[in-house]
Enzyme design. Structure first.
Site, PDB file in Angstrom:
ATOM      1  N   LYS A  25       0.151   4.053   6.068  1.00  0.00           N
ATOM      2  CA  LYS A  25       0.769   3.771   7.259  1.00  0.00           C
ATOM      3  C   LYS A  25       2.111   4.581   7.425  1.00  0.00           C
ATOM      4  CE  LYS A  25      -0.867  -0.958   7.400  1.00  0.00           C
ATOM      5  NZ  LYS A  25      -1.013  -2.454   6.892  1.00  0.00           N
ATOM      6  N   GLN A  27       3.441  -6.043   4.194  1.00  0.00           N
ATOM      7  CA  GLN A  27       2.048  -5.927   3.789  1.00  0.00           C
ATOM      8  C   GLN A  27       1.463  -7.194   3.215  1.00  0.00           C
ATOM      9  OE1 GLN A  27       0.159  -3.052   4.375  1.00  0.00           O
ATOM     10  NE2 GLN A  27      -1.570  -4.222   3.482  1.00  0.00           N
ATOM     11  N   ASP A  74       3.258  -6.412  13.814  1.00  0.00           N
ATOM     12  CA  ASP A  74       1.991  -6.632  13.496  1.00  0.00           C
ATOM     13  C   ASP A  74       1.485  -7.834  14.500  1.00  0.00           C
ATOM     14  OD1 ASP A  74       0.749  -5.413  11.233  1.00  0.00           O
ATOM     15  OD2 ASP A  74       1.986  -6.594   9.939  1.00  0.00           O
TER      16      ASP A  74
END
Ligand code: NAD
Length: 299
Positions: free
Chosen positions: A54, A98, A121
């Site tokens: 990422k 994460q 997200d």
């Protein structure tokens, strides 16, 4: 029939090229780059690989990224305090934590602590609620990527029957909402559903996010269906460990019209969509700032 292979890597490259040019325009206009904070707690090897991928992609896209590598024994309160700082930061546009988190940390408490405007997200209940009511919001990356992959083979989806296998809050549920918002009829299947193969056989588009290697077999798929395999499963093969999806790829590709491979399907699209979401958050924040500035000037 041999299914058309939906190339997630190529599609992710195409999306990234578009996002990159929009980021160049953003940077020129506002004299700053969009900024993404990425938090990894603990030393899970797979998570570290995802975070590196990422961050690499962010650099390529022109996004400034700030990594936070926190030790496994980080307390929930310390993590929440870091989120408070990042929520208040004027330079940070997006915050990503994460997953999975260590067991002593409550995932939902952490994800719900991220300001909805910085929730790249799209897991915050505010964004989930906006998605469920069909309003503009940060859409979770993986479901959004699934929709875009389907669009590479079929533009008009109105009235098609989508069956989503999995009801997690990060993939299955938002995937169902994304396809509902695209005017599909949607069925959600989970581990307690009856006649899972029968439901799958009814799908024009089958989206599978169960985390169960090879779950979907040839005779579970309607001939001509589009199959999107979200699963990432590590299995032992004759020449060592390898990654496979939730779909028995070799047999299902003989009946499906189109199928995503694993790896090289949904995964790259998820990362590319994260970059798009970071830009979306930066643009939204910047617009809100400009409105405040203009309102102040008018007083
Ligand atoms: P999860 O464990 O939270 O949810 C799995 C869901 O599948 C549950 O709702 C469960 O009820 C359902 N399920 C499990 N076995 C089933 C069965 N036999 N029949 C019907 N339903 C069944 O997992 P998740 O976080 O939603 O992730 C699902 C998979 O997708 C995992 O393999 C994960 O690694 C992968 N994933 C991939 C990406 C990507 O970018 N490609 C992103 C996120 C997750």
């Amino acid at each position: 029939m041999t299914a058309h292979l939906i190339d997630g890597r190529a599609e992710a490259e195409r999306l990234l090229a578009q996002v990159k040019s929009r980021i160049q325009a953003f940077t020129a206009w506002y004299a700053r780059r969009p900024c993404l904070a990425v938090i990894l707690v603990g030393d899970d090897i797979a998570s570290a690989v995802y975070v590196r991928a990422k961050m690499r992609c962010a650099v390529e896209a022109g996004i400034a990224s700030i990594p936070y590598y926190l030790p496994e024994n980080t307390s929930e309160d310390d993590l929440l305090r870091l989120l408070d700082d990042l929520n208040d930061s004027s330079i940070v546009d997006g915050i990503l934590v994460q997953l999975p988190l260590p067991p002593h940390i409550t995932k939902d408490r952490v994800l719900h602590h991220i300001h909805p405007e910085k929730d790249v997200d799209g897991f915050h209940p505010v964004n989930a609620g906006l998605l469920a009511t069909g309003q503009p919001c940060v859409v979770p990356c993986t479901p959004q990527g699934c929709l875009q992959l389907v669009h590479t083979v079929r533009k008009e989806l109105m009235g098609l029957h989508v069956v989503v296998v999995g009801r997690s809050t990060i993939v299955g549920r938002p995937a169902a909402q994304v396809f509902l918002n695209a005017d599909c009829s949607v069925t959600i299947i989970h581990k307690d559903s009856r006649d899972v193969p029968g439901h799958c056989r009814d799908a024009d588009i089958l989206v599978v996010a169960a985390g169960h290697a090879g779950l979907i077999q040839r005779d579970w798929v309607k001939p001509g269906a589009i199959v999107i395999d979200v699963g990432i499963n590590r299995i032992e093969g004759p020449s060592g460990p390898r990654i496979v999806g939730d779909v028995a790829y070799d047999e299902v590709r003989e009946v499906a019209a189109a199928i995503t491979p694993v790896p090289g399907g949904v995964g790259p699209m998820t990362v590319a969509t994260l970059m798009e979401n970071t830009l979306f958050c930066a643009e939204t924040r910047q617009r809100a700032r400009s409105t405040l500035f203009l309102a102040g000037a008018a007083l």
